[in-house]
Enzyme design. Structure first.
Site, short mmCIF file in Angstrom:
data_model
loop_
_atom_site.label_atom_id
_atom_site.label_comp_id
_atom_site.label_asym_id
_atom_site.label_seq_id
_atom_site.Cartn_x
_atom_site.Cartn_y
_atom_site.Cartn_z
N SER A 1 -8.34 6.65 9.47
CA SER A 1 -8.15 6.29 8.06
C SER A 1 -7.91 4.74 7.95
CB SER A 1 -7.07 7.02 7.54
OG SER A 1 -5.65 6.13 7.95
N ASP A 2 -7.95 4.13 6.80
CA ASP A 2 -7.64 2.88 6.46
C ASP A 2 -6.00 2.99 6.53
OD1 ASP A 2 -7.74 -0.08 6.03
OD2 ASP A 2 -9.64 0.38 5.17
N PHE A 3 -5.66 1.62 6.11
CA PHE A 3 -4.24 1.43 6.12
C PHE A 3 -3.34 2.36 4.76
CE2 PHE A 3 0.01 -0.56 5.45
CZ PHE A 3 0.12 -1.24 6.22
N MET B 1 -9.27 -2.46 6.50
CA MET B 1 -7.76 -2.55 6.69
C MET B 1 -7.08 -3.54 5.80
SD MET B 1 -5.71 -3.58 9.90
CE MET B 1 -4.10 -4.43 9.97
#
Length: 747
Positions: free
Chosen positions: A291-293, A1
């Site tokens: 998902s990531d950021f 993140m």
């Protein structure tokens, strides 16, 4: 993140109300500490009943409500609590103040279906009590201690209303230029897998679901440049980078986070081969993937989607169930379903996986957070004891010329130099709790408490802040050093020099710290270099000039207390290196389990696999670490000379503490198969133990070695164990060992 919300999050923490728990609240908190809070997958009839409840919910949900379950937003500018009340949000993040967590929990009850939120946070190495950075925890080589650190992190986060952590990060990395090595367990797949499983168990036993990250290959970014492409052969992917993920899932991890990077040309956020075929097909993972950021919208920048609508479609169909802070599913997914480009069945499966985790977490029945009770559960004595032990056992004594340490009776004055020695000068990369103190004691005061009363301890910060980017009063520091018997210089990385987005091409001490170190050495007084960093630095000059080096990876709440314990001899250091320290940046990647070459180094003649201007070996190899005592190895042996490809053998070795102090030794077992169907590494870690041995004690250590664990994957990802001789090395690092062997046979 990502840390784009770091400023907002810090402001949130600083604005947190000062709680004063009543005696009743403290009593209630104490009872909660004893109560089991563990979360994990239900089985049997419970699991079947959950699937039926999910079926019932899916039948009731509108298209917009289904999409809402896949929408993850966070505290800060742009957060709309009305989306929560309308049932258009499935998860939130970065809410750390219990009263604010309670507000979003109450908002859910205004929705039609009252589906609870999952509440996430980057509780990477602590919440209110801070433990060493994950790399520092790995340096303990103690899975039980690592599990306890994760447990108390989970307990404190859970007490504040958090039920999901974006950890553990299990990316294998062999490139310390990458700033995020601090979040992982280093360079080795076996140690990384043991740490991944321990942290997963600890977090979930403490009450928060884990999100193992970053799936997959993020730690292998080219040139160590964050978010850069990764190119990993299939055999290496399966032998090195995937095992820690599999270990985390086998330990019960309920969610996963996809990586930012492109893996072999395909962005991980749209990599169906990894997210669906492998993770769900081969491994049977039943949780959800986030998902990531903002990484879904980044598919446009990767060049595989022309707009956010296409990015949303590709991510969902690849296997991304939840959109973290991208607002892409929220804006486009319903239209993609209505247009027939995303099948309703695919959407339902993603929603099912999110709901499954919520039910298995018990969120539908879990009571709301109690803001009045939360403060009494922060920085409890039990948590701080684990933090102290982790900081003590994760500190690595890299050099100790002439037994400079521990500080001896001939020393009558000590100069502590460096702004990092005082906690008020430190700002580690995140402090989400806002409910308790970060660091308990400064190093000068901790030394004064532990040294005899007639030993003078002076302190000079030297720098304006812990980063060491500018001098405050260099001359005062030099004068203090010159007037002392011993100099303790606490230097390292802080501020913007480590963490996400902090890739470096030069791995020396940041700012003007090297200039100060050289000036301190020039005084002629013995210098003990204490390092607090987020990665291995290039310490070649320091190794040649200072008397002793004690390496920590930011020890957390009790870090300086632990350092004082080690410097004064109250604690015998036992940390071991989890990622090799290079002699120069030009060596990178340098790691212990390299393949042999056709031109191995023998006598350093030109046409060998060598550098012309540097040694091949790292400055401090994987597994290295000194003690205030000495350990000797002898009589390595196996219980039988051969075993079948599905058999086992017991390996034994006698370890003697030949020094005058009690101490812990990390006994490491490595293997090598010199002849196989594929070239195999020079050494591979397969087991370790960390016994405490009394001075003069000899103990026989026993390890079980399974033949099935001695194989490797080929270029198609197929696992194979080859018959043939296997060399077994035992010792205190990857380079110092005694040897025995066993023969693998087909029957």
């Amino acid at each position: 993140m990502t840390l784009r919300f770091a400023a907002t999050l810090l402001a949130c923490c600083l604005a947190a109300p000062a709680f004063a728990p009543s005696a009743r609240a403290q009593q209630a908190a104490a009872s909660q500490v004893a109560a089991p809070l563990a979360v994990g997958w239900k089985t049997g009839r419970e699991a079947a009943a959950i699937e039926r409840r999910i079926d019932g919910l899916l039948r009731q949900m509108t298209l917009e409500e289904k999409v809402g379950q896949l929408h993850l937003s966070g505290r800060g500018e742009g957060f709309d609590i009305n989306q929560v009340k309308a049932g258009r949000m499935g998860a939130v993040m970065n809410f750390v103040v219990p009263a604010e967590v309670l507000a979003v929990q109450k908002a859910v009850r205004e929705t039609r279906l009252k589906i609870p939120l999952i509440i996430g946070l980057d509780a990477v190495h602590g919440f209110s009590t801070y433990f060493p950075l994950p790399l520092g925890q790995a340096a303990t080589w103690d899975p039980k201690l690592i599990e306890q650190a994760a447990y108390w992190t989970g307990r404190e986060a859970s007490a504040a209303g958090i039920n999901w952590t974006f950890a553990p990060m299990v990316d294998i990395s062999r490139d310390p230029r990458w700033g995020r090595v601090l979040e992982g367990a280093g360079e080795d797949a076996f140690l990384g897998s043991v740490v991944a499983a321990a942290r997963t168990r600890g977090y979930q036993r403490g009450g928060v679901a884990t999100s193992v990250k970053h799936f997959v290959g993020y730690g292998a970014a080219e040139a160590g440049r964050d978010y850069n492409s990764t190119w990993i052969p299939t055999s290496q992917l399966h032998d090195v980078f995937l095992p820690p993920f599999k270990a985390s899932f086998e330990a019960g991890s309920m969610t996963a986070m996809a990586a930012f990077n492109a893996l072999n040309g395909m962005p991980a956020t749209a990599h169906r081969g990894m997210l669906t075929d492998l993770l769900r097909g081969q491994w049977g993972f039943k949780g959800f993937v986030t998902s990531d950021f903002g990484s879904i919208t980044e598919l446009r920048l990767h060049g595989i989607a022309k707009d956010d609508a296409e990015a949303a479609r590709k991510a969902l169909l690849a296997g991304i169930d939840m959109d973290m802070m991208g607002d892409v599913y929220h804006k486009h997914l319903a239209a993609e379903v209505k247009a027939g480009r995303v099948p309703m069945k695919a959407l339902d499966e993603a929603v099912r996986r999110v709901l499954r985790v919520k039910f298995h977490l018990g969120l539908f029945n879990r009571p709301d957070v109690d803001p009045a009770a939360a403060p009494a559960l922060m920085q409890t004595q039990a948590a701080r004891e684990v933090a102290l032990k982790a900081a003590q056992d994760g500190a690595m004594l890299l050099k100790n010329a002439g037994d400079t340490l521990p500080i001896g009776p001939s020393v009558t004055s000590v100069a502590v130099i460096g702004a990092m020695a005082r906690p008020e000068d430190e700002r580690v990369w995140t402090d989400p709790a806002g409910l308790g103190r970060r660091v308990v004691q400064a190093l000068p005061e901790a030394l004064k408490e532990r040294l005899p009363a007639d030993v003078a301890v002076t302190y000079e910060p030297a720098f304006t802040k812990a980063c060491g980017t500018a001098f405050a009063d260099k001359e005062a520091a030099i004068r203090a050093a010159a007037a002392s018997d011993l100099v303790v210089a606490m230097l390292g990385e802080d501020c913007e020099f480590m963490g996400e987005g902090a890739s470096r091409t030069h791995l020396g001490l940041p700012g003007v710290q090297q200039e100060l170190l050289e000036a301190l050495v020039a005084t002629g007084k013995p210098v003990v270099l204490v390092l607090a960093t987020g990665r291995p630095l290039v310490l070649t000059w320091a190794d040649a000039h200072v008397a002793a080096i004690l390496q920590t990876f930011h020890g957390g709440t009790e870090g300086r207390t632990a350092i004082a314990d080690i410097l004064t001899g109250k604690v015998n250091p036992s940390g071991r290196v989890p990622i090799s320290f290079p002699r120069s940046v030009g060596q990178i990647p340098v790691y212990y389990d390299q393949l042999p070459t056709g031109r191995p180094q023998k006598i350093r003649q030109r046409y060998e696999s060598i550098f012309m201007d540097e040694a091949n070996e790292p400055l401090y190899p994987f597994g290295h670490g000194l003690s205030y005592t000495r350990f000797a190895y002898a009589n390595a042996r196996v219980s039988k000379p051969s075993m079948a490809l599905n058999g086992t053998v017991e390996v034994s070795v006698d370890v003697t503490n030949s020094g005058s102090r009690d101490g812990q030794e990390v006994v490491q077992l490595y293997i090598r198969q010199p002849v196989a169907s594929r070239s195999r590494p020079l050494r591979e870690l397969k087991a370790f133990d960390k016994p405490m041995l009394r001075a003069g004690e000899t103990r026989t250590l026993h390890f079980r070695l399974d033949a099935a664990r001695l194989g490797a994957h080929d270029e198609e990802g197929r696992y194979k164990v080859d018959p043939g001789e296997v060399e077994i090395y035992l010792g205190g690092s990857s380079q110092i060992s005694v040897m025995t062997q066993v023969l693998l046979t087909k029957s």
